[in-house]
Design a protein around this motif. Structure first.
Motif, PDB file in Angstrom:
ATOM      1  N   ILE A  57       0.836  -1.203   0.000  1.00  0.00           N
ATOM      2  CA  ILE A  57       0.000   0.000   0.000  1.00  0.00           C
ATOM      3  C   ILE A  57       0.869   1.251   0.000  1.00  0.00           C
ATOM      4  O   ILE A  57       0.636   2.196  -0.770  1.00  0.00           O
ATOM      5  N   MET A  58       1.904   1.279   0.844  1.00  0.00           N
ATOM      6  CA  MET A  58       2.775   2.458   0.916  1.00  0.00           C
ATOM      7  C   MET A  58       3.514   2.677  -0.402  1.00  0.00           C
ATOM      8  O   MET A  58       3.596   3.809  -0.899  1.00  0.00           O
ATOM      9  N   SER A  59       4.060   1.613  -0.977  1.00  0.00           N
ATOM     10  CA  SER A  59       4.785   1.742  -2.251  1.00  0.00           C
ATOM     11  C   SER A  59       3.865   2.191  -3.366  1.00  0.00           C
ATOM     12  O   SER A  59       4.217   3.047  -4.187  1.00  0.00           O
ATOM     13  N   SER A  60       2.661   1.618  -3.400  1.00  0.00           N
ATOM     14  CA  SER A  60       1.701   1.980  -4.439  1.00  0.00           C
ATOM     15  C   SER A  60       1.284   3.436  -4.307  1.00  0.00           C
ATOM     16  O   SER A  60       1.162   4.152  -5.316  1.00  0.00           O
ATOM     17  N   PHE A  61       1.100   3.910  -3.083  1.00  0.00           N
ATOM     18  CA  PHE A  61       0.708   5.307  -2.885  1.00  0.00           C
ATOM     19  C   PHE A  61       1.827   6.255  -3.312  1.00  0.00           C
ATOM     20  O   PHE A  61       1.561   7.298  -3.920  1.00  0.00           O
ATOM     21  N   GLU A  62       3.079   5.927  -3.004  1.00  0.00           N
ATOM     22  CA  GLU A  62       4.197   6.774  -3.422  1.00  0.00           C
ATOM     23  C   GLU A  62       4.241   6.894  -4.946  1.00  0.00           C
ATOM     24  O   GLU A  62       4.497   7.970  -5.492  1.00  0.00           O
ATOM     25  N   LYS A  63       3.986   5.792  -5.648  1.00  0.00           N
ATOM     26  CA  LYS A  63       3.974   5.836  -7.114  1.00  0.00           C
ATOM     27  C   LYS A  63       2.816   6.685  -7.623  1.00  0.00           C
ATOM     28  O   LYS A  63       2.945   7.387  -8.629  1.00  0.00           O
ATOM     29  N   ALA A  64       1.676   6.627  -6.931  1.00  0.00           N
ATOM     30  CA  ALA A  64       0.523   7.439  -7.336  1.00  0.00           C
ATOM     31  C   ALA A  64       0.764   8.909  -7.058  1.00  0.00           C
ATOM     32  O   ALA A  64       0.351   9.774  -7.830  1.00  0.00           O
ATOM     33  N   LEU A  65       1.434   9.205  -5.955  1.00  0.00           N
ATOM     34  CA  LEU A  65       1.660  10.593  -5.556  1.00  0.00           C
ATOM     35  C   LEU A  65       2.781  11.249  -6.349  1.00  0.00           C
ATOM     36  O   LEU A  65       2.687  12.424  -6.703  1.00  0.00           O
ATOM     37  N   LEU A  66       3.843  10.482  -6.653  1.00  0.00           N
ATOM     38  CA  LEU A  66       5.052  11.056  -7.255  1.00  0.00           C
ATOM     39  C   LEU A  66       5.489  10.270  -8.495  1.00  0.00           C
ATOM     40  O   LEU A  66       6.638   9.827  -8.586  1.00  0.00           O
ATOM     41  N   PRO A  67       4.613  10.107  -9.477  1.00  0.00           N
ATOM     42  CA  PRO A  67       5.013   9.363 -10.677  1.00  0.00           C
ATOM     43  C   PRO A  67       6.105  10.090 -11.451  1.00  0.00           C
ATOM     44  O   PRO A  67       6.141  11.323 -11.485  1.00  0.00           O
ATOM     45  N   GLY A  68       7.003   9.327 -12.039  1.00  0.00           N
ATOM     46  CA  GLY A  68       8.081   9.929 -12.826  1.00  0.00           C
ATOM     47  C   GLY A  68       9.322  10.241 -12.026  1.00  0.00           C
ATOM     48  O   GLY A  68      10.339  10.646 -12.601  1.00  0.00           O
ATOM     49  N   LEU A  69       9.284  10.071 -10.708  1.00  0.00           N
ATOM     50  CA  LEU A  69      10.451  10.323  -9.872  1.00  0.00           C
ATOM     51  C   LEU A  69      11.001   8.999  -9.343  1.00  0.00           C
ATOM     52  O   LEU A  69      10.233   8.104  -8.970  1.00  0.00           O
ATOM     53  N   ASP A  70      12.325   8.886  -9.318  1.00  0.00           N
ATOM     54  CA  ASP A  70      12.969   7.711  -8.744  1.00  0.00           C
ATOM     55  C   ASP A  70      13.078   7.862  -7.234  1.00  0.00           C
ATOM     56  O   ASP A  70      12.950   8.972  -6.694  1.00  0.00           O
ATOM     57  N   ALA A  71      13.358   6.756  -6.563  1.00  0.00           N
ATOM     58  CA  ALA A  71      13.369   6.755  -5.099  1.00  0.00           C
ATOM     59  C   ALA A  71      14.429   7.685  -4.519  1.00  0.00           C
ATOM     60  O   ALA A  71      14.284   8.162  -3.388  1.00  0.00           O
TER      61      ALA A  71
END
Length: 335
Positions: free
Chosen positions: A73-87
């Protein structure tokens, strides 16, 4: 699950970090899931921008999940919030709270892109809310989570700010919220209903024996609200409970259509946000050559060949010098 973004974002980094973990990092019911609290605090404190961080919470009706589910859930939300950015381009702190008898996953993102130091804007409500809301709808459905949008679960009345644009959808969203409030005993009669509507910002412009009309926040014709709950002699009873259950059944019956729409909205929103992030925060060009294994092997072979030629020259030349010395010695001996 619901997703909530907090309005705060200014001040020192100790504010959000201490709230989530406690000043002594020992708040009851709090668990650090991801991120370095001290690093997050330093990034916020060193930020030159007015809004220094973005924070919010994923709030669940469920009491807890296994570690794998929470990580997904946390990883999926980060991708939804900040698409196009690497970790390595952003930092995010995750702290879970379970002190209310249910799970909350709290997040804090410093508003700075780490490679360039430029201002990062993870969330701008008008532009980003449709994408994040679509992520919420899909995640609730895929993981079979408690759905706060189901009329039988709904706790809050839809506000003018969150009203769908089509009038029939707007009327349904308002009605579902009111039915839930009535089912919870918060509305007893029509007067309570009118107070509830006006309390969240709607303007009630007309009341008849069988309906209520409110002004459309977007302008245009009024929105007419009809049904048992809007009648002049409305009182909570068995008929209302049946209407709530009917609304819930209707909501569940359209779940697949709703999920498809959410996925389409999400995909479109991610593409737009990804393009924006990559335009604003391109990764810097590497300053060194990326060397493949094939090139390393070739270079190694060339170095070996070169070393062989050096040895050949060195030892070959030495043998020739020794031959000349031996020839001269032999000639002197004959003389």
């Amino acid at each position: 699950m619901i997703v909530k973004f907090h309005a705060r974002g200014a001040g020192r980094g100790s504010g959000p970090v201490d709230y989530l973990l406690g000043k002594d990092r020992a708040r009851d019911g709090a668990t650090l899931d991801r991120g370095d609290p001290d690093a997050i605090q330093d990034l916020i404190d060193s930020s030159p921008y007015a809004k220094k961080y973005t924070s919010g919470v994923l709030s669940f009706e469920e009491s807890d999940f296994d570690r794998t589910t929470k990580d997904k859930i946390m990883s999926s939300f980060e991708k939804a919030l900040l698409p196009g950015l690497d970790a390595d381009q952003y930092s995010c702190l995750w702290v879970e709270h379970r002190d209310k008898g249910r799970l909350e996953l709290n997040f804090v993102v410093p508003n700075v892109e780490l490679l360039s130091g430029k201002r990062l804007q993870p969330y701008f409500e008008k532009a980003d809310k449709p994408r994040i809301n679509a992520w919420k709808i899909a995640t609730n459905a895929i993981l079979k989570l408690h759905d706060p949008d189901d009329p039988i679960n709904k706790r809050e009345l839809t506000t003018p700010r969150n009203l769908p644009k089509p009038k029939h959808e707007a009327a349904r969203a308002i009605t579902d919220g009111l039915l839930s409030m009535a089912g919870n005993g918060e509305l007893i009669n029509r007067q309570d209903l009118v107070i509830a509507l006006e309390g969240v910002g709607f303007s009630v412009v007309r009341q008849t024996k069988k309906s209520i009309s409110i002004s459309d926040p977007e302008g245009g014709r009024n929105i007419r609200l009809k049904g048992l709950i809007y009648e002049q002699d409305f009182k909570f009873g068995a008929g209302l409970r049946e209407e709530i259950e009917t609304a819930s059944a209707r909501y569940r019956a359209t779940s697949q259509e709703r999920i498809r729409e959410a996925r389409d909205v999400y995909r479109t929103g991610v593409e737009i946000k990804r393009a924006e992030n990559q335009r604003r925060h391109p990764r810097p060009e590497p300053t060194h050559e990326c060397i493949s294994f094939e090139k390393l092997a070739l270079d190694s072979a060339e170095r070996s060949a070169c070393f062989g030629r050096l040895l050949e020259r060195e030892f070959g030349g030495r043998e020739k010098r020794l031959s000349r010395i031996n020839w001269k010695s032999a000639n002197r001996a004959r003389c």
